[in-house]
Scaffold this active site. Structure first.
Site, short mmCIF file in Angstrom:
data_model
loop_
_atom_site.label_atom_id
_atom_site.label_comp_id
_atom_site.label_asym_id
_atom_site.label_seq_id
_atom_site.Cartn_x
_atom_site.Cartn_y
_atom_site.Cartn_z
N VAL A 123 0.87 -1.19 0.00
CA VAL A 123 0.00 0.00 0.00
C VAL A 123 0.90 1.23 0.00
CG1 VAL A 123 -1.83 -1.24 1.23
CG2 VAL A 123 -0.17 0.06 2.54
N SER A 182 12.73 -3.58 -5.46
CA SER A 182 13.01 -2.74 -6.62
C SER A 182 12.85 -3.51 -7.92
CB SER A 182 14.44 -2.20 -6.56
OG SER A 182 14.72 -1.49 -7.77
N LYS A 212 17.06 0.45 0.44
CA LYS A 212 16.23 0.74 -0.74
C LYS A 212 16.22 2.23 -1.04
CE LYS A 212 13.60 0.33 -4.24
NZ LYS A 212 12.47 1.11 -4.39
N HIS A 262 19.37 3.02 -2.73
CA HIS A 262 19.21 2.54 -4.11
C HIS A 262 18.50 3.62 -4.94
CE1 HIS A 262 16.59 0.94 -7.25
NE2 HIS A 262 17.50 0.00 -7.46
N ASN A 263 17.43 4.16 -4.38
CA ASN A 263 16.67 5.16 -5.15
C ASN A 263 17.45 6.46 -5.30
OD1 ASN A 263 14.72 3.15 -5.03
ND2 ASN A 263 13.06 4.62 -4.87
N GLU A 313 19.60 5.77 -7.99
CA GLU A 313 18.75 5.73 -9.20
C GLU A 313 18.55 7.16 -9.73
OE1 GLU A 313 15.00 3.40 -8.85
OE2 GLU A 313 13.97 5.24 -9.42
#
Ligand code: 6PG
Length: 461
Positions: free
Chosen positions: A76, A127, A181, A184-185, A188
């Site tokens: 969600v 991801s 994460k 990671h972004n 990114e």
């Protein structure tokens, strides 16, 4: 039916794809969505996989459909919706049941939920976009050893594989998975911005057509830069717009959206005092891109930025991009190490690099080398291979930035990479001036180079 091995809440794009992936790997899964129509449509479209799926229309039915101890994945939107969902589920669950938040949560929220929620909560970073969720994402799990052991069979089964090794792993406790994460972004964002800047130089500096730029990215994707983001950049640049017959890229509005994970990384880096200037530049660039009307007015006021570059060999641009990328990853992995030290998480950066080799948005061949380098060294900068790569490519980065700056073309992330490199290799920096200023206006004190004494003051004191 009460035998489903796993439950999933939230059948949006990512949740639906993840549920199908789980079913396909042979697990029996029970699903629930806030709106029952979506659940029905999902099962109707699941084809033969529907046999593995139990559709439920109330939370009570979902809980009743699950084998014990229960495990329920939440897909969600991050934030309040996660808290609301946990609050709604908690009274229905038993001790030992587990809620797994697979959304892009802020790791501080995950830490809080793990500590305070009335049920067991685990946070995992996932991801790979919709395709990754459906066919194999990269999964960065946080949580206790016991919770990882509970989820490992499912998570490793559905994850992407790099040469047969699943890209799913337990990185550390509580919020550690969501933290990794977020980094990671952040990477990114930076990787995308570096590519976008080089695209801009080819478009505005070299006057290249989008499809020609696409071909350059295709060529680069066969070399050191081989990666998902360079691959899709080539495809994006080479796509024709059905309505105009021209390049699709030329009709896409130049204002980037963002959901906030890159920003969190920049904010946390500030809290940790760890430098991530390429990521910060990428976040700022998205913010500047969003001020489109203002940019149009300022272009009129000051003149636009389209300039020409003296013919810049593609190989030099490629080397500049390689250099920027390596420096961005240096910062990202250093940040993970800094957080792990600060929070006592025990994260192994080389294991994180291995998780990123397939399935995730930043997957690239270079991550394989990074994983190997981080096994041997604390930082990529300590590795002879990456040091050589930087030494070889920094002149190109310098040449590209010098050309861009002279032509008036913006390259904030590339410049941030070079600024970091030049700062970090400057044994004698300029902060002595900062310390002098601080002492002058606030008597903050400085240390002396000659005697080593600290708490010194100038004659202005
Ligand atoms: C991934 C992505 C994903 C992210 C989108 C959009 O790893 O699959 O990072 O989690 O939500 O890329 O992010 P922004 O809207 O912030 O660009």
């Amino acid at each position: 039916m009460s035998g489903s091995e796993i439950g999933l809440i939230g059948l949006g794009t990512m949740g639906a794809a993840l549920a199908l992936n789980i079913a396909e790997k042979g697990f029996r899964i029970a699903v629930w969505n806030r709106t029952a129509e979506k659940t029905r449509a999902f099962v109707a479209e699941a084809g033969p996989l529907a046999a593995q799926i139990t559709a439920t229309e109330t939370l009570e039915d979902l809980v009743a459909a699950l084998a014990r101890p229960r495990a329920i994945i939440l897909m969600v939107p991050a934030g309040q919706a996660v808290d609301d969902q946990i609050a709604a589920l908690a009274p229905l669950l038993d001790e030992g049941d587990l809620i797994v938040d697979a959304g892009n949560a802020n790791f501080r929220d995950t830490d809080r939920r793990v500590a305070e929620a009335p049920v067991r909560v685990m946070g995992i970073g996932v991801s790979g976009g919709e395709d990754g969720a459906r066919h194999g994402p990269s999964i960065m799990a946080g949580g206790s050893e016991a919770d990882w052991a509970r989820m490992e069979p499912v998570l490793t089964a559905i994850a992407a594989r790099h040469e047969g090794v699943p890209c799913a792993g337990h990185v550390g406790p509580a919020g550690a998975g969501h933290f990794v994460k977020a980094v990671h972004n952040g990477i990114e964002y930076a990787d995308m911005q570096l590519i976008a800047e080089v695209y801009g130089l080819m478009r505005d500096g070299l006057g290249m057509h989008a499809s020609a730029i696409g071909s350059v990215f295709d060529t680069w994707n066969a070399g050191v830069l081989r990666s998902y983001l360079v691959e899709i950049s080539g495809k994006v640049a080479d796509t024709t717009d059905a309505a105009t017959g021209g390049p699709l890229l030329d009709v896409i509005v130049d204002a980037a959206g963002q959901k906030g994970t890159g920003r969190w990384t920049a904010i946390e880096a500030q809290h940790l005092g760890t430098p991530v200037p390429v990521i910060e530049a990428a976040v700022a660039a998205r913010n500047m891109s969003a001020q489109r009307d203002r940019r149009a007015r300022l272009a009129e006021r000051f003149g636009g930025t389209a300039g020409t570059l003296p013919d810049l060999p593609r190989e030099v641009l490629e080397q500049a991009l390689i250099c920027g990328k390596v420096l961005c990853y240096v910062q990202g992995f250093d940040m993970i190490r800094a957080a792990s030290d600060a929070f006592g998480w025990g994260i192994d950066p080389s294991a994180v690099a291995r998780l990123w080799r397939a399935g995730c948005i930043i997957r690239s061949d270079m991550l394989d080398d990074m994983a190997a380098a981080l096994e041997r060294h604390e930082s990529l900068l300590g590795d002879a291979g990456f040091a050589d790569r930087l030494t070889a490519s920094v002149p190109a980065l310098r040449q590209v930035i010098a050309g861009a700056v002279t032509a008036g073309l913006p390259v904030p992330a590339l410049s941030a990479a070079l600024g970091y490199f030049d700062t970090m290799r400057q044994a004698r920096g300029t902060a002595n001036m900062i310390q002098g200023q601080r002492d002058f206006f606030g008597l903050h004190g400085f240390a002396r180079l000659d005697t080593g004494a600290s708490g010194q003051h100038g004659p202005w004191a």
